[in-house]
Design a protein around this motif. Structure first.
Motif, PDB file in Angstrom:
ATOM      1  N   ARG A  67       0.883   4.777  -2.408  1.00 19.50           N
ATOM      2  CA  ARG A  67       0.877   6.110  -1.813  1.00 19.50           C
ATOM      3  C   ARG A  67       2.065   6.933  -2.315  1.00 19.50           C
ATOM      4  O   ARG A  67       1.937   8.118  -2.621  1.00 19.50           O
ATOM      5  N   GLU A  68       3.230   6.283  -2.412  1.00 14.89           N
ATOM      6  CA  GLU A  68       4.426   6.978  -2.899  1.00 14.89           C
ATOM      7  C   GLU A  68       4.259   7.389  -4.361  1.00 14.89           C
ATOM      8  O   GLU A  68       4.599   8.517  -4.734  1.00 14.89           O
ATOM      9  N   MET A  95       0.815  -1.205   0.000  1.00 14.11           N
ATOM     10  CA  MET A  95       0.000   0.000   0.000  1.00 14.11           C
ATOM     11  C   MET A  95       0.854   1.263   0.000  1.00 14.11           C
ATOM     12  O   MET A  95       0.481   2.272  -0.569  1.00 14.11           O
ATOM     13  N   SER A  96       2.043   1.211   0.627  1.00 13.76           N
ATOM     14  CA  SER A  96       2.886   2.399   0.679  1.00 13.76           C
ATOM     15  C   SER A  96       3.449   2.739  -0.701  1.00 13.76           C
ATOM     16  O   SER A  96       3.704   3.890  -0.996  1.00 13.76           O
ATOM     17  N   CYS A  97       3.642   1.711  -1.542  1.00 11.75           N
ATOM     18  CA  CYS A  97       4.129   1.965  -2.903  1.00 11.75           C
ATOM     19  C   CYS A  97       3.099   2.770  -3.687  1.00 11.75           C
ATOM     20  O   CYS A  97       3.449   3.700  -4.409  1.00 11.75           O
TER      21      CYS A  97
END
Length: 106
Positions: free
Chosen positions: A5-6, A1-3
């Motif tokens: 967001r990034e 999920m952070s990818c």
């Protein structure tokens, strides 16, 4: 999920860069480029200035590509390596003059 967001943050950053820096700078450069274009055959030094201005005018295309790809690399205004290769290769760039032989392409 952070990818995800990034990548979204990079797309937002490139969109803000496009709206507030790239488009105004490109519009400013296009007026100078149009003004200098007729004088290029008369003055050799203007050719380098025109190439610089053309790179700035093509910068919005590179930023748009970075927005679409959510690229983490800064889309700088310099020439694309592929464009440099095509313009320097006589087979892919400008048409060959009558002096040049077709065999140089093979």
């Amino acid at each position: 999920m952070s990818c995800l967001r990034e990548r979204t943050m990079y797309s937002i950053a490139w969109t803000l860069l496009l709206i507030f820096i790239v488009w105004p700078l490109s519009y400013f450069c296009v007026t100078w480029w149009m003004f200098l274009l007729p004088f290029e055959p008369h003055f050799d030094c203007i050719h380098d200035v025109e190439l610089f201005l053309e790179n700035i005018m093509r910068w919005p295309k590179k930023v748009g590509r970075a927005i679409q790809e959510s690229s983490c690399h800064f889309p700088g205004p310099g020439p694309d390596p592929l464009e440099t290769f095509v313009s320097s290769n006589p087979c892919l760039g400008a048409p060959l003059s009558t002096d040049q032989k077709i065999s140089t392409c093979f």
